[in-house]
Design an enzyme around this catalytic site. Structure first.
Site, mmCIF file in Angstrom:
data_model
loop_
_atom_site.group_PDB
_atom_site.id
_atom_site.type_symbol
_atom_site.label_atom_id
_atom_site.label_comp_id
_atom_site.label_asym_id
_atom_site.label_seq_id
_atom_site.Cartn_x
_atom_site.Cartn_y
_atom_site.Cartn_z
ATOM 1 N N HIS A 63 -4.546 -2.334 1.829
ATOM 2 C CA HIS A 63 -4.220 -2.054 3.232
ATOM 3 C C HIS A 63 -4.116 -3.355 4.027
ATOM 4 O O HIS A 63 -3.220 -3.526 4.855
ATOM 5 C CB HIS A 63 -5.302 -1.162 3.868
ATOM 6 N N GLU A 71 0.826 -1.205 0.000
ATOM 7 C CA GLU A 71 0.000 0.000 0.000
ATOM 8 C C GLU A 71 0.859 1.254 0.000
ATOM 9 O O GLU A 71 0.459 2.294 -0.534
ATOM 10 C CB GLU A 71 -0.935 -0.056 1.222
#
Length: 359
Positions: free
Chosen positions: A310, A10
């Site tokens: 994430h 991410e």
């Protein structure tokens, strides 16, 4: 010393926050390079600096590289000290993310009650808002046996901030594993439409839009309008599904020139896919509950409506500090979930996270 490349996965501030908490929890120092390399403003920004300083304060840590724009950080923790802490970001940076950095070390390594007060933004883009903390996050923690009581002293919006949240964190001797695999049909919704320093019509238009759109989706709703006092104008529209095993909250934020209806639409764009996926855990919670569950002796499994980048990045960060088998399966039962997976693993797919029992 653990070495971490902040450009992987991410590539944002989550790697920093998780690494700080994991370092304190395990007592292992780390070196983080390429901090927030995938962001338009890479390196440490004010809210990330406050996360480092907050982590350092609760653990008497020694660290180097904590300056604005820094792309490299060395962090060596000491023992956790319970107590009363106040952290001021100085901008509208997300207060919730500072709290996320320090709550678990204070809960699992602290020996008495701690109070954490953070000033800055309470409702931010790309961060949990205060009401998400209160409604969703704190409820997940309570299921795990982690007691965190949160309170919003005053709201704070971009660009001035000035908001304040307070959390009371209780010591926790054991984290309970979780099994969250099913979700009932979500036929009703709550929520709210809030405005500060703006005409009342803004709040009413947001509420009307949410109600109309939810009705079109076959969802009965009650959306009250609230007026808040804040340092600068702002608005929030939120949808809450309380029929889920843990109430799931989705929100949209106002900004200059943005129609009130678009604020409500932002909340709906997340709420509807969650409802349609028929999964108990929302995408934001899926990566937030991973870290505490990694410190449970029990096995855990939970189904999320979307496997996000994430989540897969957080899995890899946890693995660097903790020897624990963590597996992600997509909706078709395919296992994976490493940083090498394209687009974070499984773009827009639901899936199951499984954390093996501690050996």
């Amino acid at each position: 010393m653990i070495e971490i490349d902040g450009s992987e996965g991410e590539g944002g501030g989550q790697i920093l926050r998780s690494a700080l908490a994991l370092s304190i929890l395990t007592g292992r120092p780390f070196k983080l390079v390429n901090i927030r390399a995938n962001r338009s403003k890479p390196g440490l920004q004010p809210q990330h600096l406050m996360c480092v300083r907050a982590a350092g304060a609760i653990s008497s840590a020694v660290y180097k590289g904590a300056s604005n724009g820094s792309s490299v950080l060395y962090f060596e923790p000491g023992p956790v000290k319970s107590g009363d802490y106040t952290f001021s970001i100085g901008t509208a940076g997300a207060t919730a993310l500072v709290l996320h950095t320090v709550y678990l070390p204070l809960a699992l390594r602290g020996d008495k009650l701690s109070t954490v007060t953070v000033t800055g933004g309470t409702h931010n883009q790309h961060a949990p808002c205060y009401h998400f903390l209160e409604t969703t996050w704190a409820t997940y923690l309570a299921r795990m046996g982690i007691q965190v009581e949160v309170e919003m002293i005053r709201p704070g919006f971009y660009p001035r901030g000035g908001g304040e949240i307070r959390a009371v964190i209780h010591p926790c001797s054991r984290v309970k594993g979780q099994s969250l695999l099913t979700c009932p049909e979500l036929t009703t919704a709550g929520g709210f439409s809030a405005f500060a320093g703006l005409p009342e019509s803004v709040g009413k238009r947001q509420a009307r839009r949410l109600s109309v759109q939810l009705k079109a989706e076959g969802v009965e709703s009650h959306i009250p309008v609230e007026e808040w006092e804040a340092a600068n104008p702002g608005s929030v529209a939120a949808v809450i599904f309380r029929q889920a095993p843990v109430p799931a909250l989705f929100f949209g934020l106002g900004e200059r020139g943005k129609p009130s209806e678009s604020v409500a639409d932002d909340a709906m764009h997340e709420a509807v896919p969650f409802r349609d996926a028929k999964c108990p855990v929302d995408p934001h919670s899926a990566d937030q509950i991973l870290l505490p569950l990694a410190f449970s002796d029990d096995a855990s499994e939970y189904r999320t409506s979307e496997i996000t980048r994430h989540l897969t990045t957080n899995v890899e960060t946890v693995r660097k500090f903790v020897d624990r088998t963590i597996q992600i399966e997509d909706g078709d039962g395919k296992a994976g979930g490493g940083l090498g997976e394209p687009a974070g693993g499984y773009p827009n797919k639901s899936g199951v996270v499984r954390i093996a029992q501690r050996v």
